[in-house]
Scaffold this active site. Structure first.
Site, mmCIF file in Angstrom:
data_model
loop_
_atom_site.group_PDB
_atom_site.id
_atom_site.type_symbol
_atom_site.label_atom_id
_atom_site.label_comp_id
_atom_site.label_asym_id
_atom_site.label_seq_id
_atom_site.Cartn_x
_atom_site.Cartn_y
_atom_site.Cartn_z
ATOM 1 N N LYS A 274 -15.457 2.904 13.945
ATOM 2 C CA LYS A 274 -16.814 2.655 14.395
ATOM 3 C C LYS A 274 -17.752 2.731 13.202
ATOM 4 O O LYS A 274 -17.805 3.749 12.511
ATOM 5 C CB LYS A 274 -17.201 3.695 15.444
ATOM 6 N N GLY B 262 -23.615 0.979 17.013
ATOM 7 C CA GLY B 262 -22.859 0.289 15.998
ATOM 8 C C GLY B 262 -21.684 -0.433 16.602
ATOM 9 O O GLY B 262 -21.476 -0.392 17.811
ATOM 10 N N ASP C 108 -23.467 11.548 28.826
ATOM 11 C CA ASP C 108 -23.462 10.099 29.021
ATOM 12 C C ASP C 108 -22.131 9.633 29.615
ATOM 13 O O ASP C 108 -21.453 8.782 29.068
ATOM 14 C CB ASP C 108 -23.762 9.377 27.707
#
Ligand SMILES: *[C@@H]1O[C@H](CO)[C@@H](O)[C@H](O)[C@H]1NC(C)=O
Ligand SMILES: *[C@@H]1O[C@H](CO)[C@@H](O)[C@H](O)[C@H]1NC(C)=O
Ligand SMILES: *[C@@H]1O[C@H](CO)[C@@H](O)[C@H](O)[C@H]1NC(C)=O
Ligand SMILES: *[C@@H]1O[C@H](CO)[C@@H](O)[C@H](O)[C@H]1NC(C)=O
Length: 863
Positions: A578, A563, A674
């Site tokens: 966000k 997004g 990540d």
């Protein structure tokens, strides 16, 4: 005031008598002095300064007054750390240069408050009156640590033998209380004792009888005396840790009601004798003399130079020794040992801190993200934790006990006798408001356990029951927040009100409302109730509010895999909002994840401020990070100047600390999965914070193989992703890649580079084998190669350690932090065959696309 004719310390005792009271001896003494002066002058002119006369300023006479003023006191020296001494009596050292004792005024930085103290200073006997600035002065005794004085305070040795310290305004601060006891003078002895002596050279008063926090060789602590620590090294207000000599030995406590015992060295003896017990510090031992039996000794390293022993604010009693070669004080022994390890010191992790192998954490409720404690200082875990809601005896009904299994406590002396099973133990604490925690040690069966209570909670320890052969749990009293209980009451009212009005509406407007709308509405209410606002949890915003604060989502900061991120303003605060696209998750799952993320708070993690879950809209509100993500800076996307080495180091440390927190300090281990520069954000001052816990999955502490779907970003993926043996060590690998990129100033996989150097890791392997690591350092940097080459190479070694193929050979993040702090060095035998697996992955994927795989969770932070 000074007695320049006392030539050596050994002769001093013959020089004490106050000569003014023996007029008949005046002439010969003066005559001798005159001859001596001539001899000194003669020597000084013909010989180098080394053979010059030793000075001596170790004694002072009655009716002398000294003003605390650098100009008025000739032995005034400032030190490089900002402290200063203004000595009044000063001993010449035993060797030509060296540590020696002095008494006078002392101030620690910023030097606006003074102690009248005895200290060890490094002095130069040849120069006579000056002290060199080597060696920061060590205060070993002070008269007024609870009440320092100001500039122009006075110390007076009165005509009637009292030593009096008055502040600049004339107010009395301290006195020796020795007036009228025929004192003849004051001396600092060569053992560091400040003595008031009488005509016959008998000691009337001495600083050794009034110890503060330090013992000197030859000094004894008598029964009833205490050593009491200073709070910190710079603040001299008294601390709550003390050590006391009692009839049956030496004991250390932390003050509380009642005091809590953390160390004991008791000596069995016949109670018949009358000799007081004493503890004497000598060269090589601390001896405890009880009732004229053989002393019980704590052995110490033999002194090769001047030593002193100090009880410090953390409860340790440390033996310091002057090192001539290093020209500084070093700790040579930690004198008192506690069982089973240093975690059993009351201040090991501060109040309410839990100590595990030296690491500190705050108590957490297991199986819940509810927290009752927060760290006093995020950056310093060892300062302890404070309850979110203070315990109030007015609201005992909202007291609860937070259970910590396998936890124990240093003080086990306050037993509650009538509570031998766990439930009685807990009940007895809940009934007594001054009880703040109970510790329960399990017995062989249900009713022979032991229950200990405390009225104040210092550090707790985690224990390994198998090793200690007992099980113990701790129960900490917590106060449920009054606002929480109040709002529950309000909520009940609100629900009641809503229900009544709903019924009324139904009755009054039966025909208007369709069945569908009704159902929607009830669902909405239900879900509101599901998610009770918790203290410290993210705030729930309406979609309308967020649209307003982002000016209808007009200012886009960036776009991620899940997004877009928009800049917004809530009140005064700038935020990053966000908006998650294609949200598939149900509201409940979403709320659960928000709750998890919201409960993770650390200075190096981007904070989640709030969220919105309305219809199909899912938004997350994060703190705004003005300098954006790290990649833009290290890949020179802003055409910015290269970051200096110091900033790069700080960023690396910040990332390491954030990860360390996720891996080791949260009660539930969290792997980020990540880690990459795009997920590291920078604030105004280039402090780095980790963002995007979207790929995080909670990994149970006991399990490692939990994650089955590959996540993350090519280029940063650890080789074990191919085999699915996933642990938090994949983050360590990615951290290694990021570290490498920060130093090399480029992406790991950069297709704009010549073919042989597309992959930075391959390049690293080649350069490491050829031992020319310096080749890969960021060429744009101005200071790394020229000024910090050695540190940079060390940093690259750390990166290589993190990049080890085998996950078990990589360091833990806490180890990485230790290496960065310089406490540990990088392992030596590293395997240089990094990460062939990455080539496999990058061959499969297009290395230039960095979008995360679609299988990833939908929650992610701002980019
Ligand atoms: C205590 O006293 C008894 C008898 O007076 C004596 O035998 C014993 O050695 C003493 N113990 C110690 C530790 O002094
Ligand atoms: C302490 O004792 C040792 C051994 O007896 C001796 O070598 C050393 O010089 C002593 N240290 C001092 C400062 O007296
Ligand atoms: C209450 O607890 C405190 C601290 O543990 C203890 O000192 C005190 O004796 C207890 N009072 C009663 C009545 O049990
Ligand atoms: C400690 O507790 C565990 C599990 O409750 C049990 O298996 C173990 O035997 C206990 N150990 C001791 C020393 O009581």
């Amino acid at each position: 005031m000074v007695r320049p004719f006392c030539r050596s310390p050994h002769q001093l005792h013959h020089c004490h008598a106050d000569i003014s009271s023996h007029p008949s001896t005046m002439l010969p003494a003066n005559f001798f002095f005159f001859i001596l002066v001539i001899v000194i002058i003669a020597l000084a002119t013909i010989a180098p300064p080394v053979s010059a006369e030793r000075y001596d300023y170790s004694t002072a006479n009655l009716s002398t007054r000294w003003v605390n003023n650098a100009a008025a006191l000739q032995h005034s020296v400032g030190y490089s750390d900002g402290s200063a001494v203004r000595a009044i009596v000063l001993r010449s050292p035993k060797t030509f240069y060296g540590p020696s004792y002095a008494a006078g005024f002392f101030c620690s930085p910023p030097c606006d408050a003074f102690l009248f103290a005895v200290y060890i200073v490094y002095t130069n006997s040849g120069a006579g009156i000056t002290m060199t600035t080597t060696g920061i002065p060590q205060v070993v005794w002070s008269a007024n640590r609870a009440r320092p004085v100001r500039e122009n305070a006075t110390l007076e040795l009165t005509y009637n033998g009292n030593l009096v310290l008055s502040d600049a305004d004339g107010s009395l601060v301290w006195s020796s209380g020795s007036s009228g006891r025929s004192v003849a003078g004051m001396e600092i002895t060569d053992t560091g004792n400040l003595v008031l002596f009488d005509q016959r050279n008998v000691t009337v008063w001495q600083s050794f009888d009034h110890p503060t926090d330090t013992l000197l060789p030859g000094q004894s602590l008598m029964e009833g005396m205490k050593l009491r620590a200073n709070s910190t090294t710079t603040n001299s207000t008294e601390n709550r840790v003390y050590m006391a000599v009692q009839p049956d030995g030496l004991f250390a406590y932390v003050e509380s009601t009642p005091p809590q015992l953390y160390y004991s060295h008791s000596v069995n003896t016949n109670k018949s004798g009358k000799d007081p017990t004493k503890v004497t510090f000598t060269n090589g031992s601390l001896s405890i003399f009880v009732q004229s039996t053989q002393p019980s000794n704590i052995s110490l390293p033999q002194a090769s130079s001047t030593q002193y022993m100090r009880l410090e604010f953390d409860g340790h009693l440390r033996l310091y020794e002057w090192s001539n070669t290093g020209a500084k004080w070093t700790v040579v022994s930690d004198v008192i040992k506690v069982f089973p390890d240093d975690c059993a010191f009351p201040m090991a992790c501060g109040k309410y801190g839990i100590c595990t192998g030296g690491q500190c954490t705050c108590p957490l409720q297991s199986n819940s993200s509810l927290s009752y404690f927060k760290p006093v200082d995020e950056r310093k875990a060892n300062l302890g934790c404070s309850p979110l809601t203070p315990i109030s005896c007015q609201e005992m009904r909202s007291h609860q006990l937070l259970a910590l299994t396998d936890a124990s406590y240093f003080d086990v002396s306050h037993t509650i006798l009538n509570a031998t099973n766990r439930d009685d133990c807990k009940q007895s604490c809940l009934k007594n408001c001054s009880c703040r925690a109970v510790m329960f040690r399990y017995g062989q069966n249900d009713s022979d356990g032991t229950c200990f209570s405390v009225s104040e909670v210092f550090s707790l320890q985690t224990i390994q029951p198998e090793a200690l052969h007992y099980n113990s749990s701790a129960y900490l009293k917590v106060q449920l927040s009054p606002s929480a209980s109040a709002s529950t009451a309000n909520k009940t009212k609100a629900i009641l009100g809503a229900t009544i009005s709903a019924i009324l509406i139904l009755v009054l407007a039966i025909t208007v409302i369709t069945l569908y709308v009704q159902r929607r509405k009830y669902q909405e209410i239900d879900e509101e109730i599901d998610f009770e606002p918790l203290p410290g949890m993210p705030v729930r915003f309406s979609y309308e509010k967020l649209r307003e604060c982002t000016k209808d989502f007009s200012k886009k900061l960036g776009e991620g895999g899940f997004g877009s991120v928009f800049e917004g303003e809530i009140g005064e605060e700038r935020v990053a909002v966000k908006r998650l696209e294609s949200a598939k998750q149900g509201k409940k799952e979403f709320l659960a994840e928000v709750e998890t993320i919201g409960s993770i708070e650390h200075i190096n993690l981007v904070r989640l401020i709030g969220f919105c879950a309305e219809k199909s809209n899912r938004l997350l509100v994060y703190e705004y990070m003005p300098r954006g993500s790290l990649d833009r800076w290290i890949y020179y996307r802003y055409n910015n100047d290269p970051l200096d080495w110091c900033t790069r180091c700080r960023i690396i440390m910040d990332i390491a600390k954030g990860l360390c927190y996720l891996h080791e300090e949260c009660r539930r281990k969290i792997a980020h999965l990540d880690i990459k520069p795009q997920n590291i954000l920078l604030d105004e001052k280039f402090n780095a914070k980790l963002a995007d816990f979207g790929l995080s999955k909670l990994i149970d502490r006991d399990q490692s193989k939990v994650v089955t779907v590959m996540r993350g970003t090519p280029g940063y993926l650890a080789p074990e992703w191919l085999t699915s043996q996933i642990t938090e060590k994949v983050d360590v690998y990615s951290f290694g890649v990021v570290l490498l990129e920060i130093i090399c100033g480029r992406k790991n996989i950069d297709i704009s580079q010549p073919e042989e150097s597309v992959q930075l890791i391959n390049l690293l392997r080649e350069k490491a084998k050829d031992n020319v690591l310096i080749d890969i350092i960021d060429k744009k940097s101005t200071d790394m190669v020229s000024h910090h080459q050695e540190e940079v190479i060390k940093m690259l070694k750390l990166a290589m350690w993190c990049l080890q193929n085998e996950s078990s050979r990589r360091p833990s993040m806490s180890m990485v932090v230790k290496v960065l702090e310089g406490a540990v060095s990088v392992e030596n035998c590293l395997d240089y065959s990094f990460a062939n697996a990455n080539s496999v992955i990058s061959a499969q994927d297009n290395p230039s696309t960095y979008s995360a795989p679609p299988s990833a969770s939908i929650l992610s932070g701002p980019r």
